[in-house]
Design a protein around this motif. Structure first.
Motif, PDB file in Angstrom:
ATOM      1  N   TYR A 224       0.838  -1.209   0.000  1.00  0.00           N
ATOM      2  CA  TYR A 224       0.000   0.000   0.000  1.00  0.00           C
ATOM      3  C   TYR A 224       0.870   1.256   0.000  1.00  0.00           C
ATOM      4  O   TYR A 224       0.606   2.218  -0.729  1.00  0.00           O
ATOM      5  CB  TYR A 224      -0.916  -0.006   1.217  1.00  0.00           C
ATOM      6  CG  TYR A 224      -1.640   1.294   1.432  1.00  0.00           C
ATOM      7  CD1 TYR A 224      -2.775   1.616   0.682  1.00  0.00           C
ATOM      8  CD2 TYR A 224      -1.195   2.215   2.369  1.00  0.00           C
ATOM      9  CE1 TYR A 224      -3.434   2.808   0.859  1.00  0.00           C
ATOM     10  CE2 TYR A 224      -1.847   3.416   2.556  1.00  0.00           C
ATOM     11  CZ  TYR A 224      -2.969   3.712   1.803  1.00  0.00           C
ATOM     12  OH  TYR A 224      -3.607   4.896   1.976  1.00  0.00           O
ATOM     13  N   LYS A 225       1.928   1.244   0.821  1.00  0.00           N
ATOM     14  CA  LYS A 225       2.812   2.405   0.885  1.00  0.00           C
ATOM     15  C   LYS A 225       3.508   2.624  -0.452  1.00  0.00           C
ATOM     16  O   LYS A 225       3.676   3.756  -0.913  1.00  0.00           O
ATOM     17  CB  LYS A 225       3.839   2.208   1.993  1.00  0.00           C
ATOM     18  CG  LYS A 225       4.748   3.411   2.190  1.00  0.00           C
ATOM     19  CD  LYS A 225       5.696   3.198   3.355  1.00  0.00           C
ATOM     20  CE  LYS A 225       6.604   4.405   3.549  1.00  0.00           C
ATOM     21  NZ  LYS A 225       7.546   4.211   4.683  1.00  0.00           N
TER      22      LYS A 225
ATOM     23  N   ASP B 173       2.370   1.793  -3.472  1.00  0.00           N
ATOM     24  CA  ASP B 173       1.399   2.350  -4.413  1.00  0.00           C
ATOM     25  C   ASP B 173       1.124   3.819  -4.114  1.00  0.00           C
ATOM     26  O   ASP B 173       0.947   4.641  -5.024  1.00  0.00           O
ATOM     27  CB  ASP B 173       0.096   1.541  -4.357  1.00  0.00           C
ATOM     28  CG  ASP B 173       0.265   0.147  -4.930  1.00  0.00           C
ATOM     29  OD1 ASP B 173       1.235  -0.056  -5.685  1.00  0.00           O
ATOM     30  OD2 ASP B 173      -0.557  -0.735  -4.606  1.00  0.00           O
ATOM     31  N   PHE B 174       1.061   4.151  -2.817  1.00  0.00           N
ATOM     32  CA  PHE B 174       0.788   5.539  -2.426  1.00  0.00           C
ATOM     33  C   PHE B 174       1.908   6.449  -2.898  1.00  0.00           C
ATOM     34  O   PHE B 174       1.674   7.551  -3.398  1.00  0.00           O
ATOM     35  CB  PHE B 174       0.629   5.619  -0.908  1.00  0.00           C
ATOM     36  CG  PHE B 174       0.417   7.017  -0.404  1.00  0.00           C
ATOM     37  CD1 PHE B 174      -0.819   7.616  -0.486  1.00  0.00           C
ATOM     38  CD2 PHE B 174       1.473   7.734   0.144  1.00  0.00           C
ATOM     39  CE1 PHE B 174      -1.008   8.909  -0.039  1.00  0.00           C
ATOM     40  CE2 PHE B 174       1.290   9.018   0.594  1.00  0.00           C
ATOM     41  CZ  PHE B 174       0.046   9.623   0.506  1.00  0.00           C
ATOM     42  N   GLU B 175       3.168   5.999  -2.739  1.00  0.00           N
ATOM     43  CA  GLU B 175       4.301   6.809  -3.159  1.00  0.00           C
ATOM     44  C   GLU B 175       4.306   7.002  -4.678  1.00  0.00           C
ATOM     45  O   GLU B 175       4.664   8.072  -5.181  1.00  0.00           O
ATOM     46  CB  GLU B 175       5.607   6.144  -2.709  1.00  0.00           C
ATOM     47  CG  GLU B 175       5.827   6.151  -1.204  1.00  0.00           C
ATOM     48  CD  GLU B 175       5.982   7.556  -0.647  1.00  0.00           C
ATOM     49  OE1 GLU B 175       6.440   8.438  -1.406  1.00  0.00           O
ATOM     50  OE2 GLU B 175       5.659   7.761   0.535  1.00  0.00           O
TER      51      GLU B 175
ATOM     52  N   ASN C   1       1.668   7.129  -6.671  1.00  0.00           N
ATOM     53  CA  ASN C   1       0.563   7.972  -7.109  1.00  0.00           C
ATOM     54  C   ASN C   1       0.524   9.318  -6.405  1.00  0.00           C
ATOM     55  O   ASN C   1      -0.342  10.142  -6.712  1.00  0.00           O
ATOM     56  CB  ASN C   1      -0.770   7.250  -6.874  1.00  0.00           C
ATOM     57  CG  ASN C   1      -0.887   5.976  -7.681  1.00  0.00           C
ATOM     58  OD1 ASN C   1      -0.499   5.949  -8.842  1.00  0.00           O
ATOM     59  ND2 ASN C   1      -1.407   4.928  -7.076  1.00  0.00           N
ATOM     60  N   LYS C   2       1.438   9.543  -5.455  1.00  0.00           N
ATOM     61  CA  LYS C   2       1.378  10.770  -4.662  1.00  0.00           C
ATOM     62  C   LYS C   2       1.571  11.996  -5.533  1.00  0.00           C
ATOM     63  O   LYS C   2       0.924  13.016  -5.353  1.00  0.00           O
ATOM     64  CB  LYS C   2       2.445  10.718  -3.566  1.00  0.00           C
ATOM     65  CG  LYS C   2       2.420  11.921  -2.625  1.00  0.00           C
ATOM     66  CD  LYS C   2       3.303  11.690  -1.425  1.00  0.00           C
ATOM     67  CE  LYS C   2       4.744  11.486  -1.835  1.00  0.00           C
ATOM     68  NZ  LYS C   2       5.644  11.391  -0.656  1.00  0.00           N
TER      69      LYS C   2
ATOM     70  N   SER D  78      -5.859   9.006  -6.891  1.00  0.00           N
ATOM     71  CA  SER D  78      -5.676   7.585  -6.616  1.00  0.00           C
ATOM     72  C   SER D  78      -6.335   6.775  -7.715  1.00  0.00           C
ATOM     73  O   SER D  78      -7.350   7.182  -8.288  1.00  0.00           O
ATOM     74  CB  SER D  78      -6.309   7.207  -5.261  1.00  0.00           C
ATOM     75  OG  SER D  78      -5.685   7.944  -4.229  1.00  0.00           O
TER      76      SER D  78
END
Length: 229
Positions: free
Chosen positions: A86-87, A89-91, A93-94, A99
């Protein structure tokens, strides 16, 4: 020496012997463990070296996995892996400012509803600002709305310019709502998908007058939100 019977433990003689499930049985003792129905080599079902009929054969079921230290360790490891993914993917798309969301039918429905609410809100804000700055008298408002410069109420799907609400005589056709619609004016009818509309008569291009049978409300409704029955 004659072997003992698998059920009664008495000696089994060759003339009455059945050899099955790693045991010897009297013909009369070879029966279902539950209902005692007499069985043969053609219709029995074995479970844990015991005979059963087809009706009472034990059904297998899932067992509950105990929380052993090894299972708890694997569970914790899986959770850590999920959080790391999850982290990551978050990085990724940040920097994009959005999202990634799957375009499912439910997401499409929510998007349509949000678009409809946004368009109605925009129309209401525009009406308020127009009233505050050089709004025409009420008797000329309909003519003013029909000018090319007047905004057209847009929803999902797009709706036409709204006419004046004039109730036609009863006995019109029946329609059914295929989209939900929230009334923006006091003389309009709110709809929910699947609502039945009776006494429907066309008023203007794109608008109708009818009665929502679910709420009993009568008034204007957009024609492209309903279909004839």
């Amino acid at each position: 020496m004659n072997p003992p019977c698998g059920r009664c433990n008495k000696p089994v003689y060759p003339t009455e012997k059945i050899n099955c499930l790693d045991k010897f049985w009297h013909k009369g003792c070879f029966s279902c463990e539950v209902c005692k129905m007499a069985l043969s080599m053609n219709n029995y079902k074995g479970f844990e070296k015991k005979p059963y009929c087809n009706m009472h054969y034990p059904k297998t079921s899932f067992t509950i996995v105990t929380d052993t230290p090894e299972n708890l360790r694997l569970k914790q490891q899986t959770l850590l892996n999920s959080q790391a993914l999850y982290k990551e993917d978050f990085e990724k798309n940040k920097g994009r400012g959005f999202s990634v969301v799957a375009d499912t039918p439910e997401m499409q429905r929510l998007k349509k509803t949000q678009d409809q609410i946004s368009n109605i809100k925009y129309h209401e804000d525009f009406e308020k600002s127009r009233v505050r700055s050089d709004a025409p008298p009420p008797e000329n408002r309909q003519d003013y709305e029909e000018q090319p410069s007047s905004p057209v109420r847009v929803s999902q799907p797009a709706g036409p310019v709204r006419p004046a609400a004039v109730a036609p005589p009863g006995g019109g056709r029946r329609f059914q709502a295929v989209y939900s619609y929230t009334a923006a004016e006091a003389d309009e009818v709110s709809l929910q998908e699947g609502d039945l509309i009776s006494d429907v008569e066309p008023i203007d291009e794109g608008w109708m007058f009818g009665c929502n049978q679910r709420t009993g409300q009568r008034g204007l409704l957009p024609a492209n939100y309903v279909r004839p029955l």
